[in-house]
Scaffold this motif. Structure first.
Motif, PDB file in Angstrom:
ATOM      1  N   MET A  26       0.823  -1.197   0.000  1.00  4.27           N
ATOM      2  CA  MET A  26       0.000   0.000   0.000  1.00  4.27           C
ATOM      3  C   MET A  26       0.863   1.255   0.000  1.00  4.27           C
ATOM      4  N   TYR A  27       1.837   1.303   0.915  1.00  2.50           N
ATOM      5  CA  TYR A  27       2.693   2.482   0.999  1.00  2.50           C
ATOM      6  C   TYR A  27       3.565   2.634  -0.240  1.00  2.50           C
ATOM      7  N   LYS A  28       3.970   1.513  -0.810  1.00  2.00           N
ATOM      8  CA  LYS A  28       4.803   1.568  -2.006  1.00  2.00           C
ATOM      9  C   LYS A  28       4.027   2.202  -3.165  1.00  2.00           C
ATOM     10  N   ARG A  29       2.763   1.829  -3.336  1.00  2.00           N
ATOM     11  CA  ARG A  29       1.938   2.412  -4.394  1.00  2.00           C
ATOM     12  C   ARG A  29       1.716   3.895  -4.158  1.00  2.00           C
ATOM     13  N   LEU A  30       1.489   4.259  -2.923  1.00  2.00           N
ATOM     14  CA  LEU A  30       1.303   5.668  -2.590  1.00  2.00           C
ATOM     15  C   LEU A  30       2.578   6.448  -2.886  1.00  2.00           C
ATOM     16  N   ASN A  31       3.727   5.902  -2.527  1.00  2.00           N
ATOM     17  CA  ASN A  31       5.004   6.565  -2.811  1.00  2.00           C
ATOM     18  C   ASN A  31       5.228   6.727  -4.309  1.00  2.00           C
ATOM     19  N   ILE A  32       4.897   5.710  -5.078  1.00  2.00           N
ATOM     20  CA  ILE A  32       5.050   5.800  -6.535  1.00  2.00           C
ATOM     21  C   ILE A  32       4.124   6.870  -7.089  1.00  2.00           C
ATOM     22  N   PHE A  33       2.879   6.882  -6.624  1.00  2.00           N
ATOM     23  CA  PHE A  33       1.932   7.898  -7.068  1.00  2.00           C
ATOM     24  C   PHE A  33       2.434   9.302  -6.742  1.00  2.00           C
TER      25      PHE A  33
ATOM     26  N   ASN B 232      11.407   8.132 -16.959  1.00  2.00           N
ATOM     27  CA  ASN B 232      10.042   7.646 -16.814  1.00  2.00           C
ATOM     28  C   ASN B 232       9.141   8.504 -17.698  1.00  2.00           C
TER      29      ASN B 232
ATOM     30  N   TRP C 246       5.773   8.567 -17.883  1.00  2.00           N
ATOM     31  CA  TRP C 246       4.453   8.950 -17.392  1.00  2.00           C
ATOM     32  C   TRP C 246       4.339  10.433 -17.078  1.00  2.00           C
TER      33      TRP C 246
END
Length: 166
Positions: A1-8, A135, A137
């Protein structure tokens, strides 16, 4: 969860940084662009004027065009040029400049001012791509936002000059 938030948050941070630099570069180069002959490209957008449904229905095509531009120019061409010149720091900078010139030239239909504006945008997007660890994106989101904003400006203000955007 935190990893996805950090990526976002990382994507959001770099997107905002690149967007700020692109908007800043547009303001700084506007006096120079005023000296160049302008080409009226709004005639091509006349079916969009006042037609929100058509504008919204074209969004998927705009996404496809933006993603295609970025994958071809930044993702493939910039990388190809950098690898041909040794993959050192200077080769990546050289590749960003050359790909920006090509990006500007591909927007020939906008006239000289539009080509220069597109080349400057390509330079900002190229360096943003490199600074954001290559990147795509970030630059895809920025280019879509700028393209959509220019389209909205043309749709709501048919007499305005939205043709200098990239």
């Amino acid at each position: 969860m935190y990893k996805r938030l950090n990526i976002f948050l990382w994507v959001l941070q770099w997107t905002i940084i690149i967007l700020v630099f692109r908007i800043g570069s547009a303001f700084l180069t506007q006096p120079l662009l005023q000296l160049l002959p302008e080409q009226n490209i709004l005639e091509r957008a006349s079916p969009l004027v006042g037609n929100l449904l058509l504008t919204i229905s074209l969004l998927p095509l705009m996404w496809l065009a933006v993603i295609g531009e970025e994958v071809l120019i930044r993702g493939l061409l910039l990388r190809y040029i950098a690898l041909k010149f040794g993959e050192g720091k200077m080769s990546w900078i050289f590749a960003a400049v050359i790909s920006a010139i090509i990006f500007g030239a591909l927007h020939f239909w906008k006239g000289p001012a539009g080509m220069l504006s597109s080349a400057i945008a390509g330079l900002v997007f190229g360096f943003g791509y490199l600074l954001a660890k290559r990147n795509l994106w970030h630059v895809i989101i920025c280019l879509f936002y700028i393209s959509y904003s220019a389209n909205e400006e043309n749709r709501s203000n048919p007499r305005g000059s939205g043709n200098r955007q990239t």
